[in-house]
Each structure stands twice: as structure tokens, then as C-alpha cells.
Design a protein around this motif. Structure first.
Motif, PDB file in Angstrom:
ATOM      1  N   ILE A 161       0.844  -1.201   0.000  1.00 57.94           N
ATOM      2  CA  ILE A 161       0.000   0.000   0.000  1.00 57.94           C
ATOM      3  C   ILE A 161       0.879   1.250   0.000  1.00 57.94           C
ATOM      4  O   ILE A 161       0.609   2.218  -0.717  1.00 57.94           O
ATOM      5  CB  ILE A 161      -0.938  -0.003   1.223  1.00 57.94           C
ATOM      6  N   THR A 162       1.938   1.202   0.801  1.00 56.24           N
ATOM      7  CA  THR A 162       2.858   2.343   0.863  1.00 56.24           C
ATOM      8  C   THR A 162       3.448   2.646  -0.511  1.00 56.24           C
ATOM      9  O   THR A 162       3.440   3.794  -0.967  1.00 56.24           O
ATOM     10  CB  THR A 162       4.000   2.046   1.857  1.00 56.24           C
TER      11      THR A 162
ATOM     12  N   ASP B  91      -1.890   2.409   5.589  1.00 55.66           N
ATOM     13  CA  ASP B  91      -0.832   1.392   5.670  1.00 55.66           C
ATOM     14  C   ASP B  91      -0.399   1.147   7.112  1.00 55.66           C
ATOM     15  O   ASP B  91      -0.081   0.021   7.496  1.00 55.66           O
ATOM     16  CB  ASP B  91       0.365   1.751   4.778  1.00 55.66           C
ATOM     17  N   GLY B  92      -0.432   2.207   7.928  1.00 54.99           N
ATOM     18  CA  GLY B  92      -0.079   2.039   9.334  1.00 54.99           C
ATOM     19  C   GLY B  92      -1.102   1.195  10.083  1.00 54.99           C
ATOM     20  O   GLY B  92      -0.748   0.337  10.899  1.00 54.99           O
ATOM     21  N   ILE B  93      -2.379   1.445   9.795  1.00 55.87           N
ATOM     22  CA  ILE B  93      -3.449   0.678  10.439  1.00 55.87           C
ATOM     23  C   ILE B  93      -3.339  -0.801  10.078  1.00 55.87           C
ATOM     24  O   ILE B  93      -3.439  -1.687  10.937  1.00 55.87           O
ATOM     25  CB  ILE B  93      -4.829   1.231  10.020  1.00 55.87           C
TER      26      ILE B  93
ATOM     27  N   ALA C  22      10.883   2.609   7.989  1.00 54.61           N
ATOM     28  CA  ALA C  22      11.787   3.371   7.121  1.00 54.61           C
ATOM     29  C   ALA C  22      11.148   3.621   5.758  1.00 54.61           C
ATOM     30  O   ALA C  22      11.242   4.727   5.201  1.00 54.61           O
ATOM     31  CB  ALA C  22      13.102   2.616   6.958  1.00 54.61           C
ATOM     32  N   LEU C  23      10.491   2.606   5.221  1.00 58.02           N
ATOM     33  CA  LEU C  23       9.853   2.728   3.912  1.00 58.02           C
ATOM     34  C   LEU C  23       8.719   3.743   3.950  1.00 58.02           C
ATOM     35  O   LEU C  23       8.568   4.567   3.039  1.00 58.02           O
ATOM     36  CB  LEU C  23       9.318   1.361   3.473  1.00 58.02           C
ATOM     37  N   ASP C  24       7.940   3.708   5.021  1.00 61.64           N
ATOM     38  CA  ASP C  24       6.818   4.635   5.169  1.00 61.64           C
ATOM     39  C   ASP C  24       7.304   6.079   5.198  1.00 61.64           C
ATOM     40  O   ASP C  24       6.744   6.952   4.528  1.00 61.64           O
ATOM     41  CB  ASP C  24       6.048   4.304   6.447  1.00 61.64           C
TER      42      ASP C  24
END
Length: 206
Positions: A5-6, A45-47, A61-63
Motif C-alpha cells: 500500500i505504501t 498502511d499504518g493501520i 523506514a519505507l513509510d
């Protein structure tokens, strides 16, 4: 899934930018909810990462990397379209470069990005879910209003000036929050930039 998603924000971002340059007011107004959706994907994406146990140092790191690139690209494009002053992308790029450098050092030592600040106020500004959500919402409003202002400008609508002023006000609010959330990372991160002390050699060792 969270990392997918990120990363999917990039192709959507490029589609959005291409649509802006069509200078078609109808297309541009449709871009308003589109850019809000792309911005909110940073929350999705965090959820999902937390729900499915996909939280990791790599994901963190990717986020941050994708979110940083997303912001920089948008502000540069808005500046190119003469919707925001060039100082805004300059501030964002400078702040991002400094904070990401500090965070990279911390991550190389196994510290997640949002775990690197220790002071309670710093943790509130940088790591708290409230501030992260508020910052994301503010950015979403800024991107939406800037996009809408372009539509009104292309239409030569009487409201164009007022909408553009609102867009600039919200944009500067977002930039102020960017600076406030970046300073603690830089200030507290200075200690991370110092080389760790070398382990003392045991005098009994031959």
C-alpha cells in the motif's frame, strides 16, 4: 500488504500530477478527492501494519521515505505551477534531509524512527498518534485546497483569489507543523551523530 500500500502511492501520485498539468478544470476538480485519498493512504498502511502484525523497522523506514518523497514532489509541482512560493519546497527539502539523516543513524543502531526522541514534548510532537493524524489531516487539506485553487484559477472564477489565499494559509500551517515536528528530531538526534564510545579493553587480556 502494508508495504505494498505504501509503495502504491507512487503510481497514483504520478497520475495525479499528470492530471494537474492537463489544465482541464473538470479533471482538476476531480483531483481534489483523489489527492486526499492518496494522502490518507499513509494512515491506511499504518493501520493495516498494526492489525496484521507487519510493523517492522523496514516498514517504518519505507513509510517515512515514501511520505517524504510524496511531500517533496507535491510541493515542487505546486511551486512549478505557481500555486505556492518556492520557499515552501525549499523548507520541506531542507527539513526532510536533516531529519532523515539523523533518523538513518538511529535506524542503523536498531532504533525505529519514532522511538528516537525521548523528551515528553518531543514524543508528543513527533510520535503521538494525535499529532501524526493532525499533521496528516492538515497536509490533506493543504493539498486539496491548492488543487482546488488551480481549478478556480484555470476557470478564471471570481472565487479564485480567495480560494488561493485559503490554500496558502493552510499550506503555511502545514509547513509550520513540519518545522515543529522536525526540530525535536534534529535537536535530540545530535547525540546520535556522535560516535559511540569504544569499548575499553580489558587490562587483564594479554
Amino acid at each position: 500488504m502494508a508495504n505494498a500500500i505504501t509503495l502504491s502511492r507512487f503510481p497514483l501520485l504520478f497520475i495525479y500530477i499528470a492530471l494537474l498539468y492537463t489544465k482541464n478544470p473538470t479533471v482538476i476538480f476531480w483531483c481534489v478527492p483523489f489527492v486526499v485519498f492518496i494522502t490518507l493512504m499513509d494512515t491506511f498502511d499504518g493501520i493495516i501494519a498494526r492489525k496484521f502484525g507487519e510493523v517492522s523497522l523496514l516498514g517504518s523506514a519505507l513509510d517515512i521515505a515514501v511520505d517524504r518523497a510524496f511531500e517533496i514532489i507535491l510541493w515542487v509541482v505546486y511551486s512549478d505551477l505557481h500555486l505556492v512560493p518556492v520557499i515552501i519546497p525549499i523548507i520541506v527539502i531542507t527539513r526532510g534531509t536533516l531529519t532523515d539523516t539523523v533518523r538513518a543513524v538511529g535506524m542503523s543502531r536498531g532504533q525505529a524512527a519514532f522511538d528516537q526522541v525521548k523528551h515528553p514534548l518531543s514524543q508528543f510532537l513527533v510520535s503521538s498518534r494525535f499529532m501524526r493524524n493532525l499533521y496528516g489531516i492538515t497536509k490533506g487539506f493543504a493539498f486539496a485546497f491548492v488543487t482546488a485553487s488551480l481549478g478556480f484559477i484555470v476557470l478564471d472564477h471570481p472565487w479564485a483569489g480567495w480560494v488561493h489565499i485559503m490554500a496558502l494559509v493552510i499550506s503555511w500551517l502545514a509547513i509550520t507543523m513540519t518545522i515543529l515536528r522536525g526540530l525535536p528530531v534534529i535537536i535530540e538526534g545530535l547525540s546520535l551523530l556522535k560516535d559511540p564510545p569504544l569499548a575499553k579493553k580489558d587490562s587483564t587480556t594479554p
